[in-house]
Design a protein around this motif. Sequence first.
Motif, short mmCIF file in Angstrom:
data_model
loop_
_atom_site.label_atom_id
_atom_site.label_comp_id
_atom_site.label_asym_id
_atom_site.label_seq_id
_atom_site.Cartn_x
_atom_site.Cartn_y
_atom_site.Cartn_z
N VAL A 30 -19.45 53.64 24.86
CA VAL A 30 -20.16 54.65 24.08
C VAL A 30 -20.84 54.00 22.87
CG1 VAL A 30 -19.79 56.69 22.64
CG2 VAL A 30 -18.70 56.54 24.88
N ASP A 51 -15.78 45.73 16.15
CA ASP A 51 -14.80 46.00 17.21
C ASP A 51 -13.59 45.12 16.94
OD1 ASP A 51 -15.07 47.48 20.18
OD2 ASP A 51 -13.52 45.92 20.08
N VAL A 135 -17.48 60.28 16.73
CA VAL A 135 -17.74 60.51 18.15
C VAL A 135 -16.45 60.45 18.97
CG1 VAL A 135 -19.05 59.67 20.16
CG2 VAL A 135 -20.07 59.53 17.90
N ASN A 137 -12.87 60.94 20.67
CA ASN A 137 -12.19 62.19 21.03
C ASN A 137 -10.72 62.17 20.66
OD1 ASN A 137 -14.03 64.02 22.18
ND2 ASN A 137 -14.22 62.71 23.97
#
Length: 333
Positions: A30, A51, A135, A137
Motif C-alpha cells: 500500500v 520502513d 491508512v 487498518n
Amino acid sequence: FRPVSSGCPPPSSSPHRRLTKVSVIGAGNVGMAIAQTILTQNLADEIALVDALPDKLRGEALDLQHAAAFLPRVRIVSGTDASVTRNSDLVVVTAGARQIPGETRLDLLQRNVALYRKIVPPVAACSPEALLLVVSNPVDVLTYVAWKLSGFPPSRVIGSGTNLDSSRFRFLIAEHLDVNAQDVQAYMVGEHGDSSVAIWSSISVGGMPALKSLQDSHRSFDEAALEGIRRAVVGGAYEVIGLKGYTSWAIGYSVASLATSLLRDQRRVHPVSVLAAGFHGISDGHEVFLSLPARLGRGGVLGVAEMDLTEAEAAQLRRSAKTLWDNCQLLGL
Ligand code: 6V0
C-alpha cells in the motif's frame, strides 16, 4: 554546463516556492502504491519512505529513483527512523501488522497500537505542522490512536476512511448505468469496511438525482439491485485480497486524490475519517473517528457536511460509533 549570467539575483536570495514534502511510513504494497501515485502526479518535491526492513526499503527507494528519467524531478529519501521525515507537509501512515491465523481483530488492533506508539510520536515531533493521514487498518480506530499520540488538532489528523469504499461505489453505479465514474456523485460513510453505510439519497449522475437517471435509462432499479451494489462494495476488498493477496492500486489513487485536495488546497469534499462526535446524534463525549463528507484543504479538515440522513442511516452510524468507542476505550490512551 557553463554558468550564464541571467541578470537575476541568485536563487538563494530570490523568493521561491516552498518545497512540498510527503512522507510515507510503511513501504509495503500500500505504501509503495501511494508513493508511486504521488510521484507520477507531481504532487511533491520530496518523498521520504520509512520502513522497519532496511534492505526492502533501500530496494524500493532505488527502484523508484531509477525511474527518474521518466518522471517529474522529485528527491526520494529513505530511512528506518523518523528523522528522514523531518519538515514534512503530509505524513501518510500505512505501517501495520497483518492478521495472523487464530488472532482476533482486537489482538491485531493491540499490536497495531503498539506499532503506532513507536511511529507516531517521533513523526509528529519531526513535523509538528504536518497533516497526518492514516491508512493502516482498522483505519477509524487507528486515526483516533494517531490523534491521541500526535497531540495534533483533530483537523490535521485524517483517516482515509470510506474514500476508497465510495470510489468502489461510484464505479459500480457507473457500470450499472454505463456512464463515467467521474460523473457519479455518491457517498459511503461511517466505518470503513463491513458496516459502512451507502447513502442512496446522495447519488447523482451528471447533476441529476440518480433515481431519475435510472428511470430515464430504463434500467432495473430495485431494492435487490441496490443491495447487490452495496454488498459488492463491502465485499470488494475481500475479493481483491482473495485473488491477489492484498489491495494496492485503488488505495494508491484514493490517497493521492486526498493528498491533492490537501496539499493543493482544493477544498474538495471527500468521505474521510474525521472526529465525528456531535454529528448525527453521536454523543459529544464519544471521541470517535468515522467517515463523513469533509471539505479538505491545506489546513486539513476545513468543514464536515451535515448530511440529510434517514433515521435508519443515522442509527447505523450511531451503532458503528458505539462499537468504535468501546474499542477505543479498551486502548487506554
Ligand atoms: P504490508 O505489505 O505488510 O506493508 C506494511 C509495511 O509496514 C511493511 O513493509 C512493514 O515492514 C512495515 N512496518 C512494520 N512495522 C513498521 C515500523 N515500526 N515502522 C515502519 N514500517 C513498519 O501491508 P500492506 O501495505 O498491504 O497494508 C498496509 C496497511 O494498509 C494494512 O493495515 C492494511 O490493512 C491497510 N489498508 C488500508 C486500506 C484503507 O482503505 N484504509 C486499504 C488497503 C490496505
